[in-house]
Write an enzyme that holds these catalytic residues in place. Structure first.
Site, PDB file in Angstrom:
ATOM      1  CB  THR A   1       2.491   9.954  43.756  1.00 42.27           C
ATOM      2  OG1 THR A   1       2.152   9.633  45.111  1.00 42.27           O
ATOM      3  CG2 THR A   1       3.744  10.793  43.736  1.00 42.27           C
TER       4      THR A   1
ATOM      5  NE  ARG B   1      10.018   4.752  40.371  1.00 45.95           N
ATOM      6  CZ  ARG B   1       9.630   4.548  41.619  1.00 45.95           C
ATOM      7  NH1 ARG B   1      10.340   3.765  42.398  1.00 45.95           N
ATOM      8  NH2 ARG B   1       8.540   5.102  42.089  1.00 45.95           N
TER       9      ARG B   1
ATOM     10  CB  THR C   1       6.824  12.909  47.037  1.00 45.40           C
ATOM     11  OG1 THR C   1       7.774  12.899  48.097  1.00 45.40           O
ATOM     12  CG2 THR C   1       6.907  11.613  46.268  1.00 45.40           C
TER      13      THR C   1
ATOM     14  CD  GLU D   1      10.167  12.398  42.738  1.00 45.94           C
ATOM     15  OE1 GLU D   1       9.449  12.594  43.725  1.00 45.94           O
ATOM     16  OE2 GLU D   1       9.778  11.782  41.735  1.00 45.94           O
TER      17      GLU D   1
ATOM     18  CB  SER E   1      11.534   7.355  44.447  1.00 48.42           C
ATOM     19  OG  SER E   1      11.199   8.507  43.694  1.00 48.42           O
TER      20      SER E   1
ATOM     21  CE  LYS F   1      10.160   8.625  38.396  1.00 48.41           C
ATOM     22  NZ  LYS F   1       8.844   8.987  38.897  1.00 48.41           N
TER      23      LYS F   1
ATOM     24  NE  ARG G   1       7.060   5.646  48.970  1.00 51.16           N
ATOM     25  CZ  ARG G   1       6.892   4.444  48.425  1.00 51.16           C
ATOM     26  NH1 ARG G   1       7.490   3.385  48.939  1.00 51.16           N
ATOM     27  NH2 ARG G   1       6.116   4.288  47.366  1.00 51.16           N
TER      28      ARG G   1
HETATM   29  C1  VG1 Z   1       6.677   7.100  44.383  1.00 53.39           C
HETATM   30  C2  VG1 Z   1       7.968   7.836  44.676  1.00 53.39           C
HETATM   31  C3  VG1 Z   1       7.936   9.208  44.038  1.00 53.39           C
HETATM   32  C4  VG1 Z   1       7.670   9.074  42.540  1.00 53.39           C
HETATM   33  C5  VG1 Z   1       6.403   8.274  42.307  1.00 53.39           C
HETATM   34  C6  VG1 Z   1       6.145   8.003  40.846  1.00 53.39           C
HETATM   35  O1  VG1 Z   1       5.585   7.799  44.944  1.00 53.39           O
HETATM   36  O2  VG1 Z   1       8.189   7.928  46.058  1.00 53.39           O
HETATM   37  O3  VG1 Z   1       9.142   9.872  44.291  1.00 53.39           O
HETATM   38  O4  VG1 Z   1       7.542  10.327  41.928  1.00 53.39           O
HETATM   39  O5  VG1 Z   1       6.489   7.017  42.974  1.00 53.39           O
HETATM   40  O6  VG1 Z   1       7.218   7.343  40.252  1.00 53.39           O
HETATM   41  P1  VG1 Z   1       4.911   7.380  46.341  1.00 53.39           P
HETATM   42  O7  VG1 Z   1       3.737   8.302  46.497  1.00 53.39           O
HETATM   43  O8  VG1 Z   1       4.554   5.959  46.226  1.00 53.39           O
HETATM   44  O9  VG1 Z   1       5.969   7.593  47.375  1.00 53.39           O
HETATM   45  V1  VG1 Z   1       6.905   6.172  39.098  1.00 53.39           V
HETATM   46  O10 VG1 Z   1       8.359   5.718  38.357  1.00 53.39           O
HETATM   47  O11 VG1 Z   1       6.126   5.038  40.017  1.00 53.39           O
HETATM   48  O12 VG1 Z   1       5.855   6.900  38.033  1.00 53.39           O
HETATM   49 CO    CO Z   2       8.209   4.784  36.628  1.00 61.73          CO
END
Ligand code: VG1
Ligand code: CO
Length: 579
Positions: free
Chosen positions: A54, A318, A380, A399, A401, A412, A532
């Site tokens: 992701t 975040r 996502t 998001e 999250s 973000k 999730r």
């Molecule tokens: C998670 C979140 C997603 C976010 C990603 C990266 O991904 O659900 O919304 O964009 O982390 O955020 P996943 O595939 O684990 O659901 V960060 O702050 O970890 O770069």
């Molecule tokens: Co992060």
């Protein structure tokens, strides 16, 4: 001084002069003759597991420490992006264990691959939004960010690396796919020999023909924030006795928070906690949610609690927003920010549109409808917002999250969201709780929660997903208590700007009244699988808004359990984390 690079100290320059005298500095630095470099081409064998998820490639530190593992991936990035000779790169990370070592290696590979200049955050540190800011401000070809975000750090923890393109945002899927393809065929990488580059002092160094500039990104980022928000109004708010507690969770935002909240906004020193970045985040889990930021949560729910609480994650993208005895879900936070954007200097002209990831609640959709602006639903991951922002289709994105941001950068941005809330609070003279509850009264409440089942055996987690997908035809139109299933699908997205299609982005069970149950597997973990479950129910009646989300969602939760057979298949009675 060693044979491979020369330092030109900038101590004679003031910070502001430092930026306005950029060309003068370059001239001084280049007065030194470039030294001949020893390039080597090192034969290597591919690792077959370098598929970015992701948000970049995330693995255990131990995996990254294997000989050639990092080198292979970095060479694959450089082969995929085909930067012109002499291009400039941005480089920095969240300061976690192995950050410094990785930066040294990447600098040597960059020099051997013909980069002309690398901007490196001082001490090797750049928060993710600050890296995006630097790429955009100095128009660099792209950037490498070293982070596994909120995943724990330290020698036994996680490490990560991702590439951001010239708009400052995460590389789109076509780039990450090409990096992965190259990584599976790689047979050698290019590297120079060099002693360690000192990363801690602002200055310019030469590594062969490549210039390395150590920059103060806290300054660049703080300037950007000051251009968007009314710092005088927030200063007055703090002067009036308003109390805040910000938890940097021993991660990257500590120095940024000191500069912005204490030096520029005059908040008291005790407004900050855990602001010294540590390579293992003080043995913590730098994920700003009710479970992992419990130290802050306890403070905000105590008797004499501050008015406002906030936290950010490992790499600073975040955020969590708390009021006194009150938690704001990230989906509601996005909606409140959208509804109040015109009050804030940088957004006073209004919003072009908004976007949210598919599992994020539809609270912001209601605001968009009222404002008569477009609202986009993307898969996502922040990489899907970049095209929409570049094409001026959206101003705000979010998001569920704990990620919120705008087109000021292409990531973000945790501190940005916190400043947005402070700015709204400074103008509205209402408490966080009042702002959210009045918002619900106006738009209705999208009651929302996410349940995570972490560290499941991969076959079991995929088994649950396959089972749900297989049951789609039998549950469509079925009645579950007061809920009637309207449709089920596996979310797929067509980018309206470049036409690219992303399939299998999460299983959706949509109900006639707008409620939703969503299942997907995480793409950021490094061990086993995380399942999730996202739950959303709409409650228009303000008399029912005070109810606890888990209680309001209890019927949907049991429907989700019965459809998915999570308990039977995983043997887990309760989720690992509830947000
Ligand atoms: C998670 C979140 C997603 C976010 C990603 C990266 O991904 O659900 O919304 O964009 O982390 O955020 P996943 O595939 O684990 O659901 V960060 O702050 O970890 O770069
Ligand atoms: Co992060």
């Amino acid at each position: 001084m060693n044979a491979f690079f020369r330092l030109k100290s900038l101590s004679g320059f003031k910070k502001s002069a430092y930026y306005s005298n950029q060309s003068a500095i370059n001239k001084i630095a280049f007065r030194e003759k470039s030294l001949n470099m020893k390039f080597t081409t090192v034969p290597t064998k591919p690792f077959l597991d370098q598929k970015p998820g992701t948000s970049g490639l995330r693995k255990k530190v131990k995996t990254f420490q294997q000989p050639n593992y990092l080198e292979n991936f970095v060479q694959s990035i450089f082969d995929a992006i085909k930067a012109p000779q002499g291009a400039t790169l941005t480089l920095g990370g969240d300061g976690r264990f192995y950050n410094r070592e990785a930066i040294q290696i990447i600098l040597r590979i960059a020099a051997a691959n013909g980069f002309g200049k690398v901007l490196v955050g001082q001490g090797g540190i750049l928060s993710t939004p600050a890296a995006s800011c630097v790429i955009r401000k100095y128009k660099t070809f792209g950037g490498i960010i070293l982070s596994a975000s909120h995943n724990p750090g330290g020698p036994e923890g996680d490490f990560g690396i991702k590439y951001n393109i010239e708009n400052g945002g995460p590389a789109p899927e076509k780039v990450t796919e090409s990096i992965f393809t190259i990584s599976k065929q790689i047979s050698s990488y290019k590297i120079t020999e060099s002693e360690e580059v000192p990363l801690d002092n602002l200055g310019t160094y030469e590594l062969g023909k490549m210039q390395i500039q150590i920059i103060d990104s806290v300054y660049d980022y703080s300037e950007l924030m000051e251009s968007l928000f009314d710092f005088d109004a927030i200063k007055k708010l703090f002067k009036s006795g308003f109390r805040m507690k910000f938890d940097a969770m021993h991660a990257v935002t500590g120095p940024y928070a000191e500069e912005i909240f204490i030096k520029r906004l005059g908040a008291s020193k005790d407004s900050l906690m855990n602001c010294i970045p540590l390579p293992d985040f003080g043995n913590g889990h730098p994920d700003p949610n009710l479970t992992y930021a419990h130290e802050l949560v306890d403070i905000l729910y105590a008797e004499n609690a501050p008015d406002f609480g906030a936290a950010s994650d490992g790499d600073g993208d975040r955020n969590m927003i708390l009021g006194r005895h009150f938690f704001v879900t990230p989906s509601d936070s996005l909606a409140v920010i959208a509804a109040n954007a015109r009050l804030v200097k940088g957004y006073s002209k209004g919003l072009l549109g908004v976007a949210r990831s598919m599992p994020t609640s539809a609270a912001v959709d209601k605001v968009a409808e009222a404002l008569q602006i477009p609202c986009y639903e993307t898969p996502t991951g922040w990489k899907f917002f970049g095209n929409l922002m570049d094409a001026d289709k959206v101003t705000l994105c979010g998001e569920e999250s704990f990620g919120t941001g705008s087109n000021h950068v292409r990531e973000k941005d945790g501190l940005w969201a916190i400043l947005f809330w402070l700015n709204i609070l400074a103008i509205k003279s209402q408490s966080v709780e009042q702002i959210v509850k009045r918002h619900w009264t106006q738009y209705g409440r999208n009651v929302y929660s996410r349940h995570d089942y972490e560290d499941l055996p991969i076959e079991i987690a995929t088994g649950v997903i396959n089972h749900i997908r297989d049951s789609f035809s039998s549950i469509t139109a079925r009645v579950f208590g007061k809920y009637v299933v309207k449709s089920c699908d596996d979310f797929s997205y067509t980018d309206s700007i470049d036409g690219s299609v992303s399939t299998k982005q999460g299983l959706r069970i949509l109900f006639v009244d707008g409620s939703r149950i969503i299942f997907r597997l995480s793409g950021t973990g490094t061990e086993g699988a995380t399942l999730r479950l996202y739950l959303e129910a709409f409650e228009p009646d303000s008399a029912k808004h005070d109810i606890d989300a888990q209680i309001a969602l209890s019927e949907l939760i049991s429907i989700a359990m019965s459809i998915s057979e999570i308990k039977e298949r995983t043997g887990r009675d309760i989720p690992t984390v509830i947000t």
